[in-house]
Every structure is written in C-alpha cells, then in structure tokens.
Design an enzyme around this catalytic site. Structure first.
Site, mmCIF file in Angstrom:
data_model
loop_
_atom_site.group_PDB
_atom_site.id
_atom_site.type_symbol
_atom_site.label_atom_id
_atom_site.label_comp_id
_atom_site.label_asym_id
_atom_site.label_seq_id
_atom_site.Cartn_x
_atom_site.Cartn_y
_atom_site.Cartn_z
ATOM 1 N N ASP A 141 0.873 -1.164 0.000
ATOM 2 C CA ASP A 141 0.000 0.000 0.000
ATOM 3 C C ASP A 141 0.915 1.220 0.000
ATOM 4 O OD1 ASP A 141 -2.328 1.694 0.540
ATOM 5 O OD2 ASP A 141 -1.562 1.802 2.579
ATOM 6 N N ASP A 161 -0.227 5.123 0.930
ATOM 7 C CA ASP A 161 -0.480 6.133 1.965
ATOM 8 C C ASP A 161 -0.424 5.522 3.358
ATOM 9 O OD1 ASP A 161 -2.417 8.717 0.504
ATOM 10 O OD2 ASP A 161 -1.425 7.113 -0.585
#
Length: 232
Positions: A30, A32
């Site tokens: 991922d 953020d």
C-alpha cells in the site's frame, strides 16, 4: 498459533519464523501511511480548508467502518472540486516523505529477486512518483480528473479498492508463474486486507487494530525494514 512478540514492537502470529526473503517472488505495498507518511487526499483537502471533513471519512474507511471504499473515495474526491492542480505538487514536495525503512526494504526485496508492486487507493500523481523514487517495478492507483488546471471532484476510470489491490497482486503472481503463497503484502488499512489475505505473508505496518489482528506480522514500532528481522 498464538501471537508472540518477536522483538519489541514486532508481533508475529500464524506462522513460525524464520522465513527466507528469497523464497518469495513478489511483494506488494500500500502507499499512503505505509510507504509514505501521509494520506495524500487529506493533505490535498487541506488546501481548501476541508482536511478535517475528508480525514474523518478516510479514518473511518481505514478502520473498516465504511465498507464501500469506492463510495468513500468518491465522497472525499467530490470535496476536492476546484482545488488547483498545483496543490498536488505542493503536497508532494512539502509534505510527502518516505516512511522509515521503506527504501531499505524495497532494495532488499529487489536484491533477493522479488518483483515489487505498489497498489494504492490513492492517486497516480503520487504513486508514480513514489514508484520511481523507490525504483519499484510497477504501480496501480486512481487518476484524478483535472480540467483547466483544477480538480473536477471526480476520479477517472475504475477505482482501485481492496479487491482491485488483490487482483493486481494475483495478476502479478500469474505473470511470474508463482503461487500467491510466494508473495508478501504490506498495508495498514482495511482496504489492504483482501490482498493481505491472498498473500503468503501479510504484514501490518503501524496499522489499524482490525489489520494488526489479521496480519501474520505486525510492525508496531520502527520502520518497514523491521520485516527483515523476521525474514532470514
């Protein structure tokens, strides 16, 4: 297998280390709050004084309280209507930082022969730059619609949600000809759980409680490179 503290701030559960990093073929991250220190959409919203409103939706989605990620993203992006596209540059240059250990873990993975994948519910403006900065192999994220130098409040094309992240990881494994059990998935929010569930090793990084509970490794203190303490 019950969980145990492998080292301070590092919890291991559901498997018995050590594993060899080189025994894996792919690693998906991922972006953020995992590879980078911010939620980009919240910082863009700050440009129009709507950070608190947008961040509240972001937080609820990451905790899993809002189960329709696509709807939550559309709601947040709609609040960005009229933001100058130049604000994206400001967020990247002034606020976005790589999280500790991100570069070290990506470089270790590449050195061990793994394909590196960035899959984000965030935006291509940032994901493409982070991919290049880290020297990762590929990135998939969402594209903000910009017209006349302003954000329109819409996302172009299909939205990358949790299921899409999983599909991108499985597609990479298929291209590599490897079983998904030979992949690693790293994330922090509820929309990372589908890809984490598909991978052979799931890693929660400073994650929400729901994600920590389900991950095989939870890094609760320190940087991303702490995963290398588990992988021989």
């Amino acid at each position: 297998m019950s969980s145990r503290v492998f080292a301070p701030g590092l919890v291991v559960q559901h498997f018995e280390p050590p594993l060899a990093l080189a025994s894996f073929k792919a690693i998906a991250f991922d972006m953020d709050s995992t590879l980078i220190n911010i939620e980009c959409i919240d910082e863009i919203a700050d440009a129009v004084g709507k950070k608190a409103e947008v961040a509240a939706i972001t937080e609820a989605a990451m905790r899993g309280e809002i189960t329709d990620f696509k709807d939550s993203l559309r709601r947040r992006v709609a609040l960005l209507k009229g933001v100058p596209a130049e604000a994206l540059h400001g967020v990247y240059e002034q606020r976005l930082r790589l999280n500790p250990g991100a570069l070290e873990l990506v470089e270790a993975a590449k050195a061990a022969g793994l394909q590196t994948l960035l899959v984000s519910g965030g935006f291509t403006f940032f994901a493409d730059r982070v991919r290049e900065r880290l020297g990762m192999h590929e990135a998939h994220s969402n594209t903000l619609d910009i017209q006349g130098g302003l954000l329109t409040g819409h996302v172009l094309g299909d939205i990358v949600d949790g299921e899409a992240k999983k599909r991108h990881l499985l597609a990479l494994c298929a291209r590599l000809g490897c079983d998904p059990r030979h992949s690693i998935a790293v994330g922090d929010g509820a929309n990372d759980l589908p890809m984490m569930g598909a991978a052979g090793l799931s890693v929660a990084f400073h994650a929400k409680p729901k994600v920590r509970e389900q991950a095989m490794v939870a890094i609760n203190e320190g940087g991303l490179d702490r995963l290398l303490e588990v992988l021989a």
